[in-house]
Design a protein around this motif. Structure first.
Motif, PDB file in Angstrom:
ATOM      1  N   ILE A  68      12.667   3.862  15.200  1.00 48.08           N
ATOM      2  CA  ILE A  68      13.656   4.775  14.636  1.00 48.08           C
ATOM      3  C   ILE A  68      14.796   4.005  13.984  1.00 48.08           C
ATOM      4  CG2 ILE A  68      13.198   6.658  16.263  1.00 48.08           C
ATOM      5  CD1 ILE A  68      15.731   5.816  17.781  1.00 48.08           C
ATOM      6  N   HIS A  69      15.411   4.664  13.016  1.00 42.88           N
ATOM      7  CA  HIS A  69      16.627   4.185  12.378  1.00 42.88           C
ATOM      8  C   HIS A  69      17.710   5.214  12.729  1.00 42.88           C
ATOM      9  CE1 HIS A  69      14.259   1.387   9.822  1.00 42.88           C
ATOM     10  NE2 HIS A  69      13.348   2.345   9.922  1.00 42.88           N
ATOM     11  N   ALA A  70      18.847   4.741  13.192  1.00 42.95           N
ATOM     12  CA  ALA A  70      19.881   5.648  13.685  1.00 42.95           C
ATOM     13  C   ALA A  70      21.047   5.736  12.709  1.00 42.95           C
ATOM     14  CB  ALA A  70      20.387   5.187  15.048  1.00 42.95           C
ATOM     15  N   VAL A  71      21.377   6.946  12.283  1.00 32.99           N
ATOM     16  CA  VAL A  71      22.536   7.186  11.427  1.00 32.99           C
ATOM     17  C   VAL A  71      23.759   7.349  12.327  1.00 32.99           C
ATOM     18  CG1 VAL A  71      23.566   8.733   9.724  1.00 32.99           C
ATOM     19  CG2 VAL A  71      21.100   8.284   9.680  1.00 32.99           C
ATOM     20  N   TYR A  72      24.854   6.722  11.956  1.00 32.22           N
ATOM     21  CA  TYR A  72      26.049   6.784  12.804  1.00 32.22           C
ATOM     22  C   TYR A  72      27.315   6.787  11.961  1.00 32.22           C
ATOM     23  CZ  TYR A  72      27.462   1.905  12.039  1.00 32.22           C
ATOM     24  OH  TYR A  72      27.913   0.744  11.480  1.00 32.22           O
TER      25      TYR A  72
ATOM     26  N   ALA B 299      13.283   4.614  21.468  1.00 30.29           N
ATOM     27  CA  ALA B 299      12.903   3.504  20.593  1.00 30.29           C
ATOM     28  C   ALA B 299      11.689   2.739  21.104  1.00 30.29           C
ATOM     29  CB  ALA B 299      14.084   2.559  20.420  1.00 30.29           C
ATOM     30  N   THR B 300      11.315   2.942  22.370  1.00 27.36           N
ATOM     31  CA  THR B 300      10.089   2.315  22.877  1.00 27.36           C
ATOM     32  C   THR B 300       8.864   3.164  22.543  1.00 27.36           C
ATOM     33  OG1 THR B 300      10.179   3.388  25.047  1.00 27.36           O
ATOM     34  CG2 THR B 300      11.393   1.319  24.796  1.00 27.36           C
ATOM     35  N   LEU B 301       9.090   4.412  22.136  1.00 26.34           N
ATOM     36  CA  LEU B 301       7.987   5.308  21.797  1.00 26.34           C
ATOM     37  C   LEU B 301       7.670   5.277  20.309  1.00 26.34           C
ATOM     38  CD1 LEU B 301       9.224   8.407  23.856  1.00 26.34           C
ATOM     39  CD2 LEU B 301       7.599   6.660  24.610  1.00 26.34           C
TER      40      LEU B 301
ATOM     41  N   ASP C 107      22.816   7.574  24.211  1.00 24.07           N
ATOM     42  CA  ASP C 107      22.473   6.158  24.134  1.00 24.07           C
ATOM     43  C   ASP C 107      21.372   5.771  25.103  1.00 24.07           C
ATOM     44  OD1 ASP C 107      24.196   4.558  22.170  1.00 24.07           O
ATOM     45  OD2 ASP C 107      25.642   5.886  23.097  1.00 24.07           O
ATOM     46  N   THR C 108      21.383   6.340  26.295  1.00 26.62           N
ATOM     47  CA  THR C 108      20.338   6.023  27.266  1.00 26.62           C
ATOM     48  C   THR C 108      18.973   6.468  26.756  1.00 26.62           C
ATOM     49  OG1 THR C 108      21.890   6.222  29.099  1.00 26.62           O
ATOM     50  CG2 THR C 108      19.564   6.391  29.637  1.00 26.62           C
ATOM     51  N   CYS C 109      18.897   7.692  26.268  1.00 26.38           N
ATOM     52  CA  CYS C 109      17.606   8.209  25.809  1.00 26.38           C
ATOM     53  C   CYS C 109      17.212   7.630  24.458  1.00 26.38           C
ATOM     54  CB  CYS C 109      17.631   9.735  25.784  1.00 26.38           C
ATOM     55  SG  CYS C 109      17.614  10.464  27.443  1.00 26.38           S
ATOM     56  N   SER C 110      18.184   7.192  23.654  1.00 23.72           N
ATOM     57  CA  SER C 110      17.836   6.519  22.405  1.00 23.72           C
ATOM     58  C   SER C 110      17.114   5.210  22.697  1.00 23.72           C
ATOM     59  CB  SER C 110      19.092   6.245  21.574  1.00 23.72           C
ATOM     60  OG  SER C 110      19.654   7.439  21.091  1.00 23.72           O
TER      61      SER C 110
ATOM     62  N   HIS D 221      17.577  15.582  24.526  1.00 27.35           N
ATOM     63  CA  HIS D 221      17.338  14.670  25.652  1.00 27.35           C
ATOM     64  C   HIS D 221      18.275  15.040  26.795  1.00 27.35           C
ATOM     65  CE1 HIS D 221      20.676  12.808  23.408  1.00 27.35           C
ATOM     66  NE2 HIS D 221      19.844  12.812  22.370  1.00 27.35           N
ATOM     67  N   TYR D 222      17.723  15.007  27.994  1.00 26.56           N
ATOM     68  CA  TYR D 222      18.454  15.499  29.156  1.00 26.56           C
ATOM     69  C   TYR D 222      18.340  14.544  30.342  1.00 26.56           C
ATOM     70  CZ  TYR D 222      17.536  19.777  26.435  1.00 26.56           C
ATOM     71  OH  TYR D 222      17.420  20.696  25.431  1.00 26.56           O
ATOM     72  N   ARG D 223      19.332  14.593  31.182  1.00 24.67           N
ATOM     73  CA  ARG D 223      19.323  13.911  32.469  1.00 24.67           C
ATOM     74  C   ARG D 223      18.810  14.895  33.516  1.00 24.67           C
ATOM     75  NH1 ARG D 223      24.480  13.408  32.901  1.00 24.67           N
ATOM     76  NH2 ARG D 223      24.689  11.450  31.732  1.00 24.67           N
TER      77      ARG D 223
END
Length: 285
Positions: free
Chosen positions: A127-131, A122-124, A115-118, A218-220
Motif C-alpha cells: 500500500i501507499h499511504a496518503v497523509y 501492509a503485510t497483506l 497506525d497499528t492496523c496499517s 479496522h478495529y481493536r
C-alpha cells in the motif's frame, strides 16, 4: 523521540494498559479534547441519553490514549508479530481488483487503530499511504519514518498526480477524506446528520485514476485482537453528481464507525467549519 522509541519496546499488552491509563488521565487533564469529543458525540448520537453520550466520549478518549502507546510499539518494535492476533474479512474484494489489474483507492477512516492496523495491512498487500504533513516538523518526521517501515511510500495529500500515477499502475492507495480540511475544494454534506465540510476529491481521484473504491475499516477487539474489514467496492462510483458522491462517502464511513463508535477519532473537530451563519458547535456557552 527517544522516549517514544524506548516506550515502544515494552510488551504489547503493557503498552495498551499504560495507554488506557493515559486516556483516563487525559479525560481529566485534557479538557479541550474532552470537550471536542463530548460535542461530537452529542451531535452524532442524539438517540443516546446524556449519560450514555458522556460514557461513549469517555471510552473514546481512553481509546485514543491506548492508540498513542500502540503507535509507539507499531513504529519502533518490529520484533512483535501483530498479525498473529489479526482477523481479516473481505480480502476477496481486494483480490478481485488485483486480478483485473485495477488500481484500488482504499477508503480509509480515522479510527484509533490506524497506525497499528496499517502495519498489519501492509503485510497483506502493498500500500501507499496518503497523509497530511504535521505542522510540527519533529512530529512529522517521527510519523513519516514510522510509517515508511511498512508502507511502500507515503504521498502528500496535495500530490494528486502521484496518486493518479499509482492507481493507473494498478497500485493500492490508502486515502482518508474524513477530516475537516477547510472549505476549499469541499462541500457541506451530512455526517451523522450534521453538515460537515468534506473534500470532494475522492470521486475525482477514483475517476481519473480508473480505480475501484474499497472501504477499509479496522478495529481493536477484546483479548488484544484486531480486525481489518474490507467492504465491497462502491458500485456506480463516481456517479456524476459531486455532492451525491461526497455524501455517499460520508454515509459509507458512518456505517463502519457505528460498529465501534468508541474507537473513532472523536477528539478531532470534524465540524469545525460550518455553513455561513451557523456558529461553531465547539464554542462553549
Amino acid at each position: 523521540m527517544g522516549l517514544f522509541w524506548l516506550i515502544g519496546q515494552l510488551p504489547w499488552r503493557l503498552l495498551q494498559a499504560i495507554g488506557r491509563g493515559l486516556g483516563r488521565l487525559a479525560w481529566y487533564l485534557a479538557k479541550k479534547r474532552r470537550h471536542i469529543a463530548q460535542t461530537n458525540i452529542r451531535l452524532c448520537f442524539p438517540e443516546l441519553t446524556p449519560e450514555e453520550q458522556d460514557e461513549l466520549a469517555h471510552r473514546s478518549v481512553i481509546s485514543t490514549g491506548e492508540a498513542i502507546l500502540e503507535m509507539a510499539g507499531s513504529y519502533n518494535n518490529h520484533r512483535i508479530d501483530l498479525n498473529k492476533n489479526l482477523t481479516v474479512t473481505g480480502m476477496e474484494h481486494i483480490e478481485a481488483c488485483q486480478a483485473r489489474g485495477e488500481g484500488v483507492l482504499l477508503l480509509g477512516m480515522h479510527f484509533n487503530t490506524l497506525d497499528t492496523c496499517s502495519r498489519m495491512l501492509a503485510t497483506l498487500v502493498d500500500i501507499h499511504a496518503v497523509y497530511r504533513p504535521n505542522d510540527n516538523p519533529v512530529i512529522d518526521r517521527l510519523i513519516d519514518r514510522g510509517r515508511r517501515h511498512y508502507v511502500r511510500s507515503t504521498v502528500d495529500r496535495t500530490d494528486i498526480r502521484q496518486m493518479l500515477r499509482l492507481l493507473r499502475s494498478g497500485e493500492i492507495v490508502w486515502y482518508a477524506p474524513d477530516q475537516d480540511y477547510g472549505t476549499a475544494h469541499a462541500l457541506f454534506v451530512p455526517f451523522f446528520g450534521i453538515p460537515a465540510a468534506t473534500i470532494t476529491a475522492t470521486s475525482r481521484i477514483a475517476k481519473m485514476g480508473k480505480a475501484a473504491v474499497i472501504p477499509c475499516a479496522h478495529y481493536r477487539l477484546p483479548g488484544g485482537r484486531y480486525e481489518i474489514e474490507f467492504g465491497p467496492a462502491l458500485e456506480h462510483f463516481p456517479g456524476g453528481d459531486e455532492a451525491a458522491d461526497t455524501a455517499r462517502i460520508n454515509q459509507t464511513i458512518e456505517h463502519y464507525v457505528r460498529k465501534h463508535p468508541e474507537q473513532y477519532l472523536w477528539v478531532h473537530k470534524r465540524f469545525k467549519h460550518q455553513p455561513e451563519g451557523r456558529p461553531s458547535p465547539y464554542k462553549k456557552l
